[in-house]
Every structure is written in C-alpha cells, then in structure tokens.
Design a protein around this motif. Structure first.
Motif, PDB file in Angstrom:
ATOM      1  N   ASN A 274       0.754  -0.931  -0.175  1.00  0.00           N
ATOM      2  CA  ASN A 274       0.028   0.104  -0.059  1.00  0.00           C
ATOM      3  C   ASN A 274       0.809   1.262  -0.032  1.00  0.00           C
ATOM      4  O   ASN A 274       1.814   1.541   0.692  1.00  0.00           O
ATOM      5  CB  ASN A 274      -0.847  -0.002   1.408  1.00  0.00           C
ATOM      6  N   THR A 275       0.709   2.234  -0.722  1.00  0.00           N
ATOM      7  CA  THR A 275       1.343   3.428  -0.786  1.00  0.00           C
ATOM      8  C   THR A 275       0.981   4.258   0.431  1.00  0.00           C
ATOM      9  O   THR A 275       2.055   5.438   0.522  1.00  0.00           O
ATOM     10  CB  THR A 275       1.270   4.120  -2.144  1.00  0.00           C
ATOM     11  N   VAL A 276      -0.113   3.914   0.840  1.00  0.00           N
ATOM     12  CA  VAL A 276      -0.469   4.914   2.049  1.00  0.00           C
ATOM     13  C   VAL A 276      -0.412   3.895   3.186  1.00  0.00           C
ATOM     14  O   VAL A 276      -1.033   2.869   3.287  1.00  0.00           O
ATOM     15  CB  VAL A 276      -1.790   5.575   2.010  1.00  0.00           C
ATOM     16  N   ASN A 414       8.825   1.663  -1.877  1.00  0.00           N
ATOM     17  CA  ASN A 414       7.863   2.347  -1.790  1.00  0.00           C
ATOM     18  C   ASN A 414       8.286   3.698  -1.086  1.00  0.00           C
ATOM     19  O   ASN A 414       7.967   3.808  -0.085  1.00  0.00           O
ATOM     20  CB  ASN A 414       6.727   1.381  -0.969  1.00  0.00           C
ATOM     21  N   PHE A 416       6.503   6.393  -1.403  1.00  0.00           N
ATOM     22  CA  PHE A 416       5.610   7.114  -0.947  1.00  0.00           C
ATOM     23  C   PHE A 416       5.284   7.150   0.538  1.00  0.00           C
ATOM     24  O   PHE A 416       4.577   7.864   1.085  1.00  0.00           O
ATOM     25  CB  PHE A 416       4.338   6.669  -1.715  1.00  0.00           C
ATOM     26  N   GLU A 513       1.231   4.423  -7.219  1.00  0.00           N
ATOM     27  CA  GLU A 513      -0.124   4.802  -6.665  1.00  0.00           C
ATOM     28  C   GLU A 513      -1.302   4.105  -7.511  1.00  0.00           C
ATOM     29  O   GLU A 513      -1.246   3.949  -8.786  1.00  0.00           O
ATOM     30  CB  GLU A 513      -0.231   6.180  -6.809  1.00  0.00           C
ATOM     31  N   ASN A 514      -2.289   3.834  -6.992  1.00  0.00           N
ATOM     32  CA  ASN A 514      -3.538   3.357  -7.603  1.00  0.00           C
ATOM     33  C   ASN A 514      -3.304   2.214  -8.480  1.00  0.00           C
ATOM     34  O   ASN A 514      -3.918   1.999  -9.533  1.00  0.00           O
ATOM     35  CB  ASN A 514      -4.131   4.633  -8.449  1.00  0.00           C
TER      36      ASN A 514
END
Length: 582
Positions: A274-276, A414, A416, A513-514
């Motif tokens: 997951n980027t977040v 990653n 992010f 992302e996404n």
C-alpha cells in the motif's frame, strides 16, 4: 580194586621211564657218507616280533595281591598367596560445573559465553544458568548503511527428578539487533541515505515447563508462554500446551497426543504493498488438535498407525476449518543394522508466527500477514543403515503438498511511505503464501574413520511446482554440506564445515499509486549459488584452560544470502575458554 590196579600201573611206568633216561646208552656207530657234503643257504625268514610260545614248561605269572599301608605325615609347607597383576586405570575426566568463553576478531566481532550448573539434594535438583552474546560492528563495503548485529540470550532453568517423575521450568530473555542494510552503493543520494533509520531491535521473553511421569497413563506435558515484540511497536503472544497419554492395550501401545496452540499479535503499520500507511494489522490463530496413534512391534517390523485431527480458527476473520491429516510411519530391518527400510505419510497444520519468521529471516518488515500452513501430506520412503561398521548412510525421497506455504521475497520500493523506520526502500522482505508441491531427494554419508576422526557429507535436490506459476521464491534447488571433526591428540583438535546453496529467485518491484501489487513494475532476479567454508581449531593446556580459533568465509566471497544483503568477507575470531567449579 580196579582203581588201585590203575594207580600202581601208572607209578611203575613212571619209575621205569625215569630209570631208562638216566642209565641207557646208545653206544657208537660207524656212518658211511655216500654223497659229498654240499652246503646251501636257505631263504631268510622274518622273525615274528611277538612269537607265540606253546611250551608246557613256560612258567605262568603268579597273581600278586598287594595293598598300600598309608601313614599320615605332617607337612609344614605353606603356599604363598597369589597377587593379581594390576591393570593401569585411566583416571576419569574431571567434570566442572561452569565455564566461561571469550573471543574477539576482525569486523569487531565479539563472542561471550557463560554457563554454570548447580546440583542440590544429591543430584535430584538441578539449577542451570546460561548467558551468550555474539555481535559484530563491522561495515560491509557494498552498502552505505550500517550492517551491525547483536544477539544476546539469557536462560535460567530448574529441574527436579524423583523416582517416578521429573519436572522442570525455565525462563529465557533474548535481544536481537539487525539492520535493513540491503541497499547498494549509489542507489540513493547522500541526503536520503542519511535520513534512513535502518536499525531494528527484537525482544523475546518466554517461559517453559515440562512434566514426565513413569507409572501413569499421563506420560508427559509441555507448556510454552512467549511474548515477542520489536522497536516498531509490533507485538506477539504465543501459548502452546501439549499433553500426552499412553494406554497399553494387550501387547500394543496407544498414544494420544493433544495440542492447543494460540498465536496472536499486531503490527502498527500497513503492508508495503500500500502506498499509504493506513493503519496497523491484527492477527490471531487458534488450533486444537488430537493425534491418536497405535504402535505395532513385530520382530524387525515397526509400524505407527495414527491420524491428526485439527480444528483451526482465524479469530480476526471469524473463519474456521476442520482438518484431517495422515500420520503413518513404518520401518523394517532387512539386514539387521546394515539395511533398514522406512517410510511414511504425515501431515499437519503448522502454526506460523512473527517470531519464527524473524529467526529464519531477520530482515523481514514489521508488516507481515500471519497465516498457518496447511501441510496436506508429506509422503516419503528411504533406506538407511551401515555399509560397514564405521560407515553409515541414509537415502530418502519425498513428495510434499502444502497450501499457504510461506515464501520470502523483497518488499517493493515504496518511496510514498514515510514510516518511522527505514524498511520501505526495497531493503526488507515480505511473506508471500503459495500452494507448493515439492519433490525432494536427500542423501547422507557419515564415516567414523576412528574414535578421533569423523567425516560426513550430505546433499539435497528439490523440484518445486507452485500454484501461481511463480518461482518458489528464495528456495534453492540444490543444497549440500560437508563437516569434519578431528581430535589430533590430547591437546589439539580441529573441525571444518563446508556448505553450498544453489541459485535462488527473488523479485524486485517498484510501488506505484492506484495499482495492485501485480501491476507494479517488477523483474525477477536470480541470486548466484554460494559456497562457504568455515574452520575451527583449538589447543587444551589442561582440563580447565584452552584456546580456540574460528575462521569463517575462508574463500572471502561476499555472496548474497538474501537479495542485496551481502555477507562479511573473511572472518577470524580467537578466544579462550576456562572451566571451573562454582
């Protein structure tokens, strides 16, 4: 009157014959030879060695009867007592209840080992204390990050042994420090490297207890309580209870083993897929199992017939399943100890945990998915024994089917994420579960050349078939090792260990992302196989004092044990060991 006449007649004739022999004279007579004398020699004849005599005048031996007149005689002879020759006895080795070992080497390697054992009540009570530490503060030239590691462990145990039972308990504390240093030089600029906090600390506290009974249907029991946590606020609890019951039925023995196993914990951070960082992950797995088995012994044949019945529950997802696994093993002595054939088919629900993953790969990220492995079955056949009295062998072939087998491969890079610890730069590992079928062949040879020299070699070959058609991440198809121990004389000893690990596959990916993880830009990398040679030697001054030398990675090969994680080069460590009574 007739008898009297006969008697007188006989007497008269005897007297006349005797008178005639004494007085008669044959007189002289003239002999005229008509033919001249011509002597001849007759043939010789062999005289009998034992001729038979038939002569009435031969006297017969008179039979004599005699006896011994025994007279006791006093004797003053006194025999001396014999003395057995003394056998030179080798004095038994002196045993000490404590020892301390300290060693230092290059890369700032340090080794400390301390152990002591105390007996009470004539050996019925035993108290053990052990402390070990191994650390390295040396840098690895291929990475700009620290590559230090520390391993410190403290164990205290108490055991009591009675006539019909023995029991014990132990407490252990452990601290491990590792660094996520899997970044090559030049990958990031100096500012980014300086901002990375690559240090991870693991802590473990556990308690164990066991109980063994002799004259009881309840034979033994084991309990494990463990708390494991790290520097990123991840934590895990583990409880394992394993009682065992034995019931003799006629000539057979029925054993019932039970197992209650719980593991649960949480991670403060989300998966790196997951980027977040949206939050942590909780997990909890509970198992209850029972394993009845019947042991059959028939001369050279041994059969263990059983099954595993397991109920598993995923507490966090409110999901549960019931599993039935085979548990059958057999062995048969074809030629005494020379040839023993064995085989079996077994399965189980293996409980995975954060602690176990760290012991296998300390560079995992604290963002793991913890699930049990459904080991449906492992069927194997083999043959083992002795070629000669000092050469043993073992050959085994196996086929295993596993669901949710844990495999390690690199987390995606990653950038992010802004987690507190620097494990999101493609320098940590995640756990990937795949259904894997494995065909394996194992061979081993052990040689005892004499009492002081032993040699062993083994090799393993594997072929993997995965459900996802991906490689079996970081699993080699070839492994082998060779070990040797040599007691040169009373003072000197020598040992060596050489091992080889074949090629492995890993995955390098970049998070975007996404997108799902399957859509991340990725490439498969193949890690070269590596060969490592280690040697140790020592010299004993006496029963208490000795020195040792250990050399590792003699070939000075900076191979990759895991992708981007290279090992230290040639390492040498020297130290001293002292035994004493405390």
């Amino acid at each position: 009157m007739k008898r009297i006449s006969y008697i007188f007649s006989i007497i008269f004739l005897s007297l006349w014959g005797a008178h005639a022999q004494e007085t008669d004279d044959i007189g002289t007579e003239t002999v005229t030879v008509v033919k001249p004398y011509s002597p001849t020699v007759s043939d010789a004849f062999k005289i009998k060695s034992s001729p038979n005599l038939n002569d009435s005048i031969v006297l017969q031996k008179k039979k004599i009867d005699y006896s011994i007149f025994s007279v006791p005689v006093a004797s003053t002879f006194t025999p001396a007592k014999g003395k057995a020759s003394k056998v030179k006895r080798t004095p038994p080795p002196t045993l000490y209840n404590s020892y301390a070992s300290v060693g230092l080497g290059n890369y700032n390697n340090a080794l400390v080992d301390l152990y002591t054992s105390r007996e009470f009540n004539r050996g019925e009570d035993l108290l053990d204390f052990g402390l070990s530490h191994h650390s390295s503060r040396g840098a690895i030239e291929t990475t700009p990050l620290d590559a230090d590691f520390y391993q410190t462990k403290l164990d205290v145990s108490y055991a009591k042994k009675d006539r019909d039972m023995d029991w014990g308990a132990s407490v252990g504390l452990q601290h491990q420090l590792y660094n996520w240093y899997g970044i090559e030089n030049g990958t990031f600029d100096d500012a980014t490297v300086a901002s990375i906090d690559e240090t991870q600390n693991y802590f473990n506290a556990q308690a164990k207890a066991h109980l063994n009974l002799e004259d009881s249907f309840f034979k033994k029991g084991n309990i494990l309580l463990r708390r494991f946590w790290d520097a990123t606020d991840s934590g895990e609890n583990r409880v394992v209870i394993q009682p065992s019951i034995e019931l003799p039925i006629t000539e057979e023995l029925v054993t019932i083993n039970a197992n209650v196993d719980y593991v649960g914990g949480s991670f403060e951070n989300a998966s790196l897929n997951n980027t977040v960082n949206s939050g942590g992950m909780d997990y909890g797995q509970f198992q209850v199992g029972i394993n009845p088995s019947l042991l059959v012994l028939r001369d050279d044949l041994t059969i263990n017939l059983g099954a595993n019945f397991v109920y598993g529950m995923d507490i966090e997802n409110s999901d549960s399943n019931f599993y039935i696994y085979p548990a059958v093993t057999a062995s048969y002595r074809l030629l005494d100890e020379n040839v023993i054939a064995y085989g079996g088919i077994e399965g189980q629900l293996e409980q995975n945990s954060y602690f176990d993953f760290v012991q296998e790969n300390p560079y995992v990220s604290p963002t793991l998915d913890i699930q049990p492995t459904d080991k449906q079955y492992e069927g194997y056949v083999g043959i083992k024994g002795q070629l000669v009295s000092n050469v043993g062998y073992n050959i085994k072939g196996a086929y295993t089917a596993e669901n949710r087998k844990p495999l390690f491969f690199l987390n995606p890079q990653n950038l992010f994420r802004m987690d507190e610890k620097g494990y999101f730069y493609g320098n940590s590992f995640q756990v990937f579960y795949d259904d894997v079928k494995t065909l394996g062949i194992f061979g081993e040879l052990n040689i005892d050349i004499n009492r002081n020299f032993t040699l062993g070699v083994n090799a393993e070959f594997y072929d993997y078939d995965t459900e996802t058609d991906n490689p079996a991440w970081n699993l080699p198809s070839i492994k082998g090792s060779l070990f040797m121990d040599y007691q040169i004389n009373k003072q000197w000893y020598l040992g060596a260990n050489l091992f080889y690990v074949g090629d492995r596959d890993d995955l390098v990916a970049q998070a975007i992302e996404n997108a799902t993880p399957s859509e991340f830009p990725a490439a498969i990398v193949t890690l070269d196989g590596f060969f490592d040679a280690n040697v140790h030697a020592g010299y004993r001054f006496n029963d208490q004092l000795s020195v040792f030398l250990k050399a590792s990675n003699i070939a000075n090969n900076n191979y990759q044990r895991w992708a981007n994680f290279r090992v230290q080069g040639f390492q040498a460590l020297a130290g001293v060991t002292y035994k004493f009574d405390f």
